[in-house]
Scaffold this motif. Structure first.
Motif, PDB file in Angstrom:
ATOM      1  N   ASP A   1       0.831  -1.207   0.000  1.00 54.62           N
ATOM      2  CA  ASP A   1       0.000   0.000   0.000  1.00 54.62           C
ATOM      3  C   ASP A   1       0.867   1.259   0.000  1.00 54.62           C
ATOM      4  O   ASP A   1       0.522   2.263  -0.636  1.00 54.62           O
ATOM      5  CB  ASP A   1      -0.930   0.009   1.216  1.00 54.62           C
TER       6      ASP A   1
ATOM      7  N   LEU B   1       2.164   1.751  -3.506  1.00 50.44           N
ATOM      8  CA  LEU B   1       1.086   2.112  -4.427  1.00 50.44           C
ATOM      9  C   LEU B   1       0.699   3.588  -4.279  1.00 50.44           C
ATOM     10  O   LEU B   1       0.312   4.237  -5.255  1.00 50.44           O
ATOM     11  CB  LEU B   1      -0.136   1.226  -4.181  1.00 50.44           C
TER      12      LEU B   1
ATOM     13  N   TRP C   1       2.925   5.486  -6.489  1.00 48.31           N
ATOM     14  CA  TRP C   1       3.284   4.677  -7.665  1.00 48.31           C
ATOM     15  C   TRP C   1       3.732   5.526  -8.848  1.00 48.31           C
ATOM     16  O   TRP C   1       4.755   5.248  -9.482  1.00 48.31           O
ATOM     17  CB  TRP C   1       2.095   3.812  -8.057  1.00 48.31           C
TER      18      TRP C   1
ATOM     19  N   PRO D   1      -2.631  -5.862  -0.801  1.00 53.97           N
ATOM     20  CA  PRO D   1      -1.439  -5.006  -0.679  1.00 53.97           C
ATOM     21  C   PRO D   1      -0.979  -4.783   0.755  1.00 53.97           C
ATOM     22  O   PRO D   1       0.231  -4.729   1.014  1.00 53.97           O
ATOM     23  CB  PRO D   1      -1.897  -3.690  -1.325  1.00 53.97           C
TER      24      PRO D   1
ATOM     25  N   ALA E   1      -5.096  -2.980  -6.171  1.00 56.91           N
ATOM     26  CA  ALA E   1      -4.016  -2.176  -6.767  1.00 56.91           C
ATOM     27  C   ALA E   1      -4.550  -1.550  -8.055  1.00 56.91           C
ATOM     28  O   ALA E   1      -4.022  -1.769  -9.148  1.00 56.91           O
ATOM     29  CB  ALA E   1      -2.799  -3.045  -7.039  1.00 56.91           C
TER      30      ALA E   1
ATOM     31  N   TRP F   1      -2.562   0.059 -11.004  1.00 52.60           N
ATOM     32  CA  TRP F   1      -1.747  -0.700 -11.953  1.00 52.60           C
ATOM     33  C   TRP F   1      -2.395  -0.721 -13.331  1.00 52.60           C
ATOM     34  O   TRP F   1      -3.597  -0.964 -13.463  1.00 52.60           O
ATOM     35  CB  TRP F   1      -1.559  -2.137 -11.451  1.00 52.60           C
TER      36      TRP F   1
END
Length: 248
Positions: free
Chosen positions: A125, A128, A131, A165, A208, A211
């Protein structure tokens, strides 16, 4: 189940007078979060710093889980401890237990589980959240580490059950990343082949959401020994995701 104390931690715990159930149960610490009061009892987590080492101390009372093998229930930490030891035996990277014991007292079933703190590791997490700002090489290395972790888990015949995550911890290892798992309470053997594997992986991809398709395909590339099957996996994971989202 007999009391467990890891050989690597015994000397340190003994030096601090914490190598037995009663001492760990009586220890006054501040909880790191609100107690879990489900299942008819309570369960709480505390950080324990002992100079050169740090741990998380989990204590619970009448916080039971039931199964076919344990119809009258057992402490949830007993199940988690067995899974921690199973992962270690199978070579699946995961948190490590330093101490486990349980006791029966009038009206109570108590359990203590002490695990080594994952200082220096950050959950997925965290990665992310930033990210888009990460260099492409780091993003790729994280995706590959997550795919390889899932591969080791499933090749060992295990399904995590909460492959989210927040339960995947990573740290730098040169230009690559190392990954390991926490929260093993819901782990069970893989019983239904690809169906269980998809069921384990899809929640990670759904959570996620940042992504891209290219990111997911890179993760699958690290997960699959045979790249020829990547398209089939992509289709299956997408179908399950759409099914789950339609049920909301």
């Amino acid at each position: 189940m007999n009391d467990f104390i890891a050989s690597e931690d015994r000397a340190l715990l003994e030096r601090h007078g914490l190598a037995d159930f009663d001492a760990l149960w009586a220890l006054t610490l501040e909880a790191v979060d609100e107690p879990n009061t489900e299942r008819g009892g309570w369960s709480s987590v505390y950080r324990l710093d002992l100079g050169e080492a740090a741990y998380y101390l989990k204590r619970q009372s009448n916080h039971l889980t039931r199964s076919l093998l344990q119809p009258f229930g057992e402490p949830t930490f007993a199940r988690e401890f067995r899974n921690i030891q199973r992962y270690r035996k199978l070579g699946i990277p995961a948190l490590q237990a330093a101490f486990f014991a349980e006791r029966r007292v009038p009206g109570e079933r108590r359990a203590v589980l002490l695990t080594r703190a994952l200082d220096g590791w950050l959950d997925l997490d965290h990665w992310l959240a930033g990210w888009g700002a990460l260099p492409q090489t780091e993003r790729q290395a994280i995706l590959e580490a997550c795919g390889e972790l899932a591969q080791r888990l499933h090749q060992a015949g295990q399904m995590h059950g909460c492959f989210y995550p927040k339960h995947i911890f990573l740290r730098h290892a040169g230009e690559a990343f190392q990954a390991q798992l926490i929260d093993l309470e819901k782990t069970r053997p893989l019983l239904f082949g690809m169906r269980d594997r998809v069921k384990d992986l899809e929640p990670l991809l759904r959570r996620a959401a940042i992504w891209s398709e290219a990111d997911i395909r890179r993760l699958l590339g690290a997960y699959l020994p045979d790249q020829a099957g990547l398209e089939s996996w992509w289709q299956r994971l997408g179908a399950r995701r759409r099914h789950k989202e339609a049920r909301r």
